[in-house]
Design a protein around this motif. Structure first.
Motif, mmCIF file in Angstrom:
data_model
loop_
_atom_site.group_PDB
_atom_site.id
_atom_site.type_symbol
_atom_site.label_atom_id
_atom_site.label_comp_id
_atom_site.label_asym_id
_atom_site.label_seq_id
_atom_site.Cartn_x
_atom_site.Cartn_y
_atom_site.Cartn_z
ATOM 1 N N TYR A 72 0.845 -1.194 0.000
ATOM 2 C CA TYR A 72 0.000 0.000 0.000
ATOM 3 C C TYR A 72 0.877 1.239 0.000
ATOM 4 O O TYR A 72 1.600 1.506 0.957
ATOM 5 N N HIS A 74 -0.073 4.916 -1.716
ATOM 6 C CA HIS A 74 -0.895 5.688 -2.642
ATOM 7 C C HIS A 74 -0.077 6.748 -3.390
ATOM 8 O O HIS A 74 -0.487 7.234 -4.427
ATOM 9 N N LEU A 94 -10.240 1.223 -0.490
ATOM 10 C CA LEU A 94 -8.982 1.918 -0.197
ATOM 11 C C LEU A 94 -9.175 2.991 0.865
ATOM 12 O O LEU A 94 -8.320 3.199 1.728
ATOM 13 N N HIS A 95 -10.321 3.655 0.821
ATOM 14 C CA HIS A 95 -10.619 4.677 1.830
ATOM 15 C C HIS A 95 -10.714 4.052 3.226
ATOM 16 O O HIS A 95 -10.172 4.592 4.198
ATOM 17 N N ASP A 98 -7.158 3.063 4.295
ATOM 18 C CA ASP A 98 -6.372 4.256 4.619
ATOM 19 C C ASP A 98 -6.797 4.862 5.959
ATOM 20 O O ASP A 98 -5.949 5.296 6.744
ATOM 21 N N ASN A 102 -4.337 5.276 9.283
ATOM 22 C CA ASN A 102 -4.111 6.576 9.918
ATOM 23 C C ASN A 102 -4.763 6.697 11.284
ATOM 24 O O ASN A 102 -4.761 7.790 11.864
#
Length: 159
Positions: A72, A74, A94-95, A98, A102
């Motif tokens: 991963y 981006h 992906l959101h 991610d 985070n």
């Protein structure tokens, strides 16, 4: 396989290294998200430092239903298009990934000072750094997965 980061210079504010156990992260993913991230091969490329690297792989690579590699980044994702609704579903997956990467609860921060070194499994651990002001110089080096596995097998035979 393994990635080592060695700090040579740190005359800065900030710049902490951030690590996330991607295997633990995937356990929190929705099963549909996990399935999409295992199935869709995403192109990536890196141009710089005398190299032009290209790859196409899923975010989650499994072998015999076992997670073996998480890919991963981006920033190195190359352009690509999928037919709808697959493209929207991938970006939603992906959101979600991610957002978990985070999540401060899943992150471990480490300040490297001159002389400090960290070595980690680059197929399992996501890594990045916080913003910084000043000068910070890290040297990085990779060890191929095959070399690690070979040494592990040889040590097991010798034991």
């Amino acid at each position: 396989g393994l990635l080592g980061l060695h700090c040579h210079v740190y005359e800065a504010i900030g710049g902490e290294n951030v690590f996330v156990d991607a295997h633990a992260l995937t356990e929190r993913l929705d099963p549909t998200t996990r399935s999409i991230l295992q199935a869709v091969e995403i192109p990536g490329q890196y141009i710089g430092d005398g190299a032009h690297l290209m790859a196409r792989r899923p975010v989650l690579r499994c072998e015999r239903d076992r997670l073996v590699q998480v890919s991963y980044n981006h920033h190195d994702r190359a352009p690509f298009v999928l037919p709808e609704p697959a493209m929207s579903e991938l970006f939603a997956a992906l959101h979600e990934f991610d957002a978990l990467a985070n999540d401060p609860d899943l992150q471990f921060e480490l300040e490297l000072r001159p002389g400090d070194m960290v070595i980690f499994d680059n197929w399992r651990v996501l890594h990045g750094r916080r913003a910084f002001r000043g000068e910070r110089l890290l040297a990085g080096g990779y060890i191929n997965r095959e070399d690690v596995e070979s040494t592990t097998r040889r040590l097991a035979v010798d034991a």
